[in-house]
Design an enzyme around this catalytic site. Structure first.
Site, PDB file in Angstrom:
ATOM      1  N   HIS A 161      56.478  35.790  42.501  1.00 16.98           N
ATOM      2  CA  HIS A 161      55.189  35.265  42.003  1.00 16.98           C
ATOM      3  C   HIS A 161      54.168  35.535  42.987  1.00 16.98           C
ATOM      4  CE1 HIS A 161      56.727  31.835  43.933  1.00 16.98           C
ATOM      5  NE2 HIS A 161      55.652  31.135  44.124  1.00 16.98           N
ATOM      6  N   ASP A 207      53.260  32.305  50.222  1.00 20.52           N
ATOM      7  CA  ASP A 207      54.494  32.140  50.905  1.00 20.52           C
ATOM      8  C   ASP A 207      55.870  33.050  50.331  1.00 20.52           C
ATOM      9  OD1 ASP A 207      54.365  30.316  48.573  1.00 20.52           O
ATOM     10  OD2 ASP A 207      55.963  29.174  49.601  1.00 20.52           O
TER      11      ASP A 207
END
Length: 320
Positions: free
Chosen positions: A63, A67
């Site tokens: 996604h 991070d």
């Protein structure tokens, strides 16, 4: 058959001992490997793990949260500067392609190899990456569209039926070798057909690597023939109850209960909140898993390595 190296196991931000999300999955039969997610600093972790960007065959991005992807562009640039010229497959949300293209235009980035982008939303079939490695995409539930990836290694093993040849009185030597190569041969005035003496055995290893997800049950169908689930366990249930549903992450309890219900043999937890990364926090996660799951499980640390064989046996590999 599949070899896993965790390059980042922290959620949200890096810490002194853990980088953000990245996982290398290597075909143990050769040097081909797949990268799932590329948080900031991933290329340093790749160098430390002694993985070659020349042997990287695909990158999967679960996604668009930073991070999980902020290290991607630098990694691609470094691969180019290290003389990579083979095409590279990227399976990711379409926004990742748009981001790379915009960054390339704004920063004068020119890659000496082509990128084969596959929009993760359009990947409805099994994707054949190499002769042995395939990938399948599974939608998850998060604040932005998030996905899991089935990584499947499959081999065809051909074995000569030596007992049948011995019973026929065929001496070991050239005849055995020719049959092993699939050639029909003449022996004692009869034709020995290779197909009659070759035993074919399929070997398969299937692991599922999940992105951020607050509904593990979405992977129920995908896990039916999986031997390993690698899933986020950002919080314990007690902390998740305090944090609330807003972040849309899973607790250790949620993943453990799901794995137990599915009868999964192996589970690896990762993507831990910084509040759970000290000894006490890791112990709390482990105790919660043990309470609700009876299978084989590990809590991943950066640079931990694991092997999954064709029988479904998962083992941690000792560091040299």
């Amino acid at each position: 058959m599949l070899h896993f190296t965790f390059l980042g196991t922290s959620s949200g931000v890096p810490t002194l001992t853990r980088n953000v999300s990245a996982l290398a999955i290597r075909n143990s039969k050769n040097k081909d490997w797949i990268l799932v997610d590329a948080g900031e600093g991933t290329q340093h972790r790749i160098q430390q793990a002694k993985l070659s960007l020349q042997s990287l065959v695909a990158i999967c991005i679960t996604h668009v949260h930073g991070d999980h992807c902020y290290g991607l562009v630098g990694l691609l640039a470094s691969a180019g500067m290290n003389a990579r010229n083979a095409p590279l497959t990227i399976i990711a949300p379409k926004e990742i392609q748009q981001w790379i293209e915009a960054t390339a235009q704004l920063t004068d980035l020119h890659l000496p190899y082509s990128l084969n982008f596959i929009d993760v939303n359009q990947a409805t079939q099994i994707l054949r990456i190499t002769d042995e490695l395939s990938i399948r995409v599974h939608p998850l539930s998060h604040r932005v569209p998030s996905f899991a990836f089935s990584i499947i290694a499959q081999y065809t093993q051909k074995k000569l039926d030596t007992q049948a040849l011995i019973q026929l009185g065929v001496p070991k030597g050239k005849v055995w070798g020719d049959l092993q190569q699939g050639l029909d041969v003449q022996f004692n005035e009869q034709t020995l057909k290779a197909v009659d003496f070759i035993q074919i055995k399929m070997q398969r290893a299937h692991a599922i690597v999940g992105g951020d997800n607050d509904r593990p049950e979405l992977l129920a169908q995908a896990c039916q023939d999986a031997q390993l689930l690698i899933h986020e366990s950002t919080y314990t249930q007690a902390i998740l109850d305090k944090v609330g549903s807003g972040p849309m992450h899973s607790s250790a309890k949620m993943v453990a209960e799901f794995a137990q219900q599915q009868g999964l043999s192996n589970l690896i937890l990762t993507h831990f909140s910084p509040r759970h990364q000290d000894n006490a926090g890791q112990q709390a996660i482990a105790e919660e898993i043990r309470q609700f799951y009876q299978g084989n499980f590990f809590l991943a640390h950066d640079f931990d390595q694991f092997g999954l064989d064709e029988t479904g046996r998962l083992s941690k590999i000792d560091k040299p």
